[in-house]
Design a protein around this motif. Structure first.
Motif, short mmCIF file in Angstrom:
data_model
loop_
_atom_site.label_atom_id
_atom_site.label_comp_id
_atom_site.label_asym_id
_atom_site.label_seq_id
_atom_site.Cartn_x
_atom_site.Cartn_y
_atom_site.Cartn_z
N VAL A 55 0.81 -1.22 0.00
CA VAL A 55 0.00 0.00 0.00
C VAL A 55 0.84 1.27 0.00
CG1 VAL A 55 -2.07 -1.05 0.99
CG2 VAL A 55 -0.32 -0.10 2.52
N SER A 56 2.11 1.18 0.39
CA SER A 56 2.98 2.35 0.31
C SER A 56 4.44 1.90 0.35
CB SER A 56 2.70 3.34 1.44
OG SER A 56 3.04 2.80 2.69
N LEU A 57 5.29 2.79 -0.16
CA LEU A 57 6.73 2.55 -0.19
C LEU A 57 7.44 3.71 0.49
CD1 LEU A 57 7.07 1.52 -3.94
CD2 LEU A 57 7.04 -0.01 -1.96
N ARG A 58 8.54 3.40 1.14
CA ARG A 58 9.35 4.46 1.76
C ARG A 58 9.89 5.39 0.67
NH1 ARG A 58 13.98 2.05 4.84
NH2 ARG A 58 14.66 1.56 2.74
N PRO A 63 15.25 5.89 -7.28
CA PRO A 63 16.40 6.79 -7.50
C PRO A 63 17.14 6.50 -8.82
CG PRO A 63 16.83 5.31 -5.66
CD PRO A 63 15.40 5.09 -6.08
N ARG A 64 17.02 5.28 -9.33
CA ARG A 64 17.69 4.94 -10.60
C ARG A 64 17.01 5.58 -11.80
NH1 ARG A 64 16.94 -0.35 -11.86
NH2 ARG A 64 15.20 -0.42 -10.43
N ALA A 69 8.25 3.85 -8.43
CA ALA A 69 8.75 2.48 -8.44
C ALA A 69 7.79 1.56 -9.18
CB ALA A 69 8.96 1.99 -7.02
N ILE A 70 8.37 0.69 -10.04
CA ILE A 70 7.59 -0.30 -10.78
C ILE A 70 8.15 -1.68 -10.50
CG2 ILE A 70 6.86 1.30 -12.61
CD1 ILE A 70 9.10 0.08 -14.38
#
Length: 146
Positions: A55-58, A63-64, A69-70
């Motif tokens: 449900v969420s990411l830090r 960054p790449r 994010a995928i």
């Protein structure tokens, strides 16, 4: 009643009781943070199985790439471009005892599925294991909210 019938009846009763206990045990539902703190996962009961969805990411931005994010490690090209938010982690997680489930877990770090065990260790700790053969590695997730 023969011994064989008695044993079969006892095994069936134990299986049914174990399943009922696992389903009615502690409250596993809620949002859990992975041990590394890099993701929050909503865990809920889906019928008799356990479901887990990111449900969420830090790090909301990779960054790449400078983009959200995928699931780029997924071997399926159609899934490799999906957002990590909403990715299902648990598959076929069926109760195996009081507050324990077994099935498969998706590892977004390598795009593979592994045999998995999940156990509610207490109101604030969920032990999540992934296994390859007899080798298992695990981590403790912390409850964020119910």
């Amino acid at each position: 009643m023969t011994i064989r019938t008695a044993v079969m009846a006892a095994l069936l009763g134990a299986a049914l009781t174990g399943s009922a206990v696992a389903q009615s045990g502690g409250d596993v539902g809620g949002v859990w943070q992975t041990q590394a703190g890099d993701a929050n996962v909503r865990v809920s009961k889906c019928g008799t199985q356990l479901c887990g969805v990111i449900v969420s990411l830090r790090d909301k931005i990779d960054p790449r790439t400078g983009q959200p994010a995928i699931d780029d490690k997924n071997p399926d090209p159609k899934l490799a471009t999906r957002s990590m938010i909403g990715v299902h982690l648990f598959f076929g997680m069926k109760p195996t005892g009081a507050n324990t489930w077994s099935g498969q877990i998706y590892n977004a770090d390598d795009g593979k599925y592994y045999a998995s065990n999940v156990a509610l260790m207490g109101p604030g700790t969920l032990k999540v294991e992934g296994c390859v053969g007899a080798l298992c590695g695990g981590e403790n997730w912390s409850r964020v909210s119910r």
